[in-house]
Enzyme design. Structure first.
Site, mmCIF file in Angstrom:
data_model
loop_
_atom_site.group_PDB
_atom_site.id
_atom_site.type_symbol
_atom_site.label_atom_id
_atom_site.label_comp_id
_atom_site.label_asym_id
_atom_site.label_seq_id
_atom_site.Cartn_x
_atom_site.Cartn_y
_atom_site.Cartn_z
ATOM 1 N N CYS A 100 -32.271 -54.143 -23.908
ATOM 2 C CA CYS A 100 -31.302 -53.182 -24.445
ATOM 3 C C CYS A 100 -31.658 -52.791 -25.878
ATOM 4 O O CYS A 100 -31.571 -51.618 -26.254
ATOM 5 C CB CYS A 100 -29.905 -53.777 -24.387
ATOM 6 S SG CYS A 100 -28.613 -52.690 -25.020
ATOM 7 N N CYS A 201 -24.987 -57.678 -22.888
ATOM 8 C CA CYS A 201 -25.117 -56.474 -23.697
ATOM 9 C C CYS A 201 -24.422 -55.288 -23.042
ATOM 10 O O CYS A 201 -24.805 -54.852 -21.957
ATOM 11 C CB CYS A 201 -26.606 -56.170 -23.888
ATOM 12 S SG CYS A 201 -26.945 -54.733 -24.891
#
EC number: 2.8.1.13
Length: 372
Positions: A100, A201
């Site tokens: 991410c 995330c």
């Protein structure tokens, strides 16, 4: 002289909020950017996006910066979540935060910030960047651990490259978390007492097995000990990770003693994907949980090249103490030998190399060598 424009990712959390204030105090023109990266279940009790946006906008008002929202949900699903699911289906345990950061927070976000006329971007990560000013690497940008070792996030940032790091500021790199909280309280930020996020995330803190069950097919299979004894049934290999103790479902067998003489709590030690078999062992220090070496691939080196063959330190999981090791690295692969055996080295997680405080980069663990 015009102020440098910095676009900062504001999540609604304390760290990015204080970072925005620090940047403004340092004389930058600051623009906040709130990233929406997940929208499959906006109405779920575990989705905090609406409240996070309210918090970020409220902080921006207090600090005195403009803020806008941007939707990267499609990019996140294509670049991060799809890979996350592929890794689980292959029996590995991925770290979505690493991907991410590389693909969303420092790529899609960076690209959008440049469209806003940014000179630099910033985030609330605990890490540091430093430009090398002399020697053969002059002009290179290094990624360093944060001063607050207990909060250092360089492990999650090891895939960032020179182009990304050269445009990045980490305002919290020299500050301890306790000081960040104090600043937030002194400024009377509306989120000063907000808890830190610990979930996946952008996906949040929902029950993980329940979440995976929505996206992955699964097949129950035998749960075996190293001697081949079947002691139970697993619900699907994707739902387990090496070193896992809770959720195995054998709490009533703690006193069972194997033929190898071990007894005590059960731990996940191996996943045989080909035969859909989960191997479990008893005792935290069982030999099947200890590795003397590992192999890794999909390497990413901060300097753009593999480090020379010299003694370095490594982390194979977040918040692990640095472990002395020797290594042979290429642009694409890493062979690493530990000075002392390491516990539950897990394929799919990241092996990250360090030279003192400098993060050299790393890759995805593909296999480990047991001590026995």
């Amino acid at each position: 002289m015009a102020k440098k424009r910095v676009v900062i990712g504001m999540s609604g959390g304390v760290d990015s909020s204080v970072s925005a204030w620090l940047l403004k105090e340092q004389g930058y023109e600051v623009i906040g950017l709130f990233m929406k990266n997940w929208e499959d279940d906006d109405d779920s009790e575990y989705c905090s996006t609406r409240q996070d946006w309210i918090d970020a906008a409220s902080v921006a008002d207090v600090v005195g910066v403009d803020i806008e929202a941007v939707n990267f949900a499609a990019e996140y699903k294509d670049r991060v979540f799809a890979e996350f699911l592929r890794e689980y289906e292959a029996g590995r345990t991925p770290n979505p935060d690493v991907l991410c950061n590389a693909e969303i927070k420092f790529k899609a976000f960076l690209d959008h910030a440049m469209l806003l006329g940014a000179d630099m971007i910033a985030t609330g990560h605990y890490a540091r960047v430093r430009e090398v000013t002399s020697g053969p690497d002059a002009g290179q940008v290094q990624l360093l651990k944060a001063v607050d070792a207990s909060k250092d996030q360089s492990y999650f940032l090891h895939r960032l490259n020179q182009a990304q790091l050269s445009k990045t500021l980490f305002p919290l790199g020299e500050i301890r978390k306790t000081e960040v909280r104090k600043i937030a309280e002194q400024l009377q930020l509306p989120n000063a007492s907000k808890k830190d996020s610990t979930g996946i995330c952008f996906i949040g803190e929902r029950p993980f097995r329940e979440f995976l069950n929505r996206y992955l097919s699964y097949q129950p299979g035998p749960m075996k000990t190293p001697d081949g004894t079947i002691v139970g049934e697993h619900v699907g290999l994707s739902f387990y990770t090496l070193g896992q103790r809770k959720g195995i479902g054998l709490g009533g067998m703690k006193t069972h003693k194997n033929t190898d003489g071990n007894s005590g709590p059960w731990y996940v030690a191996r996943k045989d994907v080909a035969n859909n078999t989960l191997y479990i062992v008893q005792g935290h220090d069982h030999p099947w949980l200890l590795s003397s070496a590992l192999s890794a691939g999909q390497m990413s080196w901060v300097a753009g090249r593999a480090p020379s063959e010299e003694l370095v330190a490594a982390k194979t999981r977040y918040r692990q103490a640095d472990v002395a090791c020797s290594q042979h690295a290429t642009a694409d692969n890493l062979a690493l030998a530990f000075d002392t055996p390491q516990w539950a080295v897990t394929p799919g997680q990241s092996a990250v190399l360090y030279q003192g405080d400098v993060c050299l980069g790393g890759g995805i663990i593909t296999a480990s060598t047991l001590t026995e």
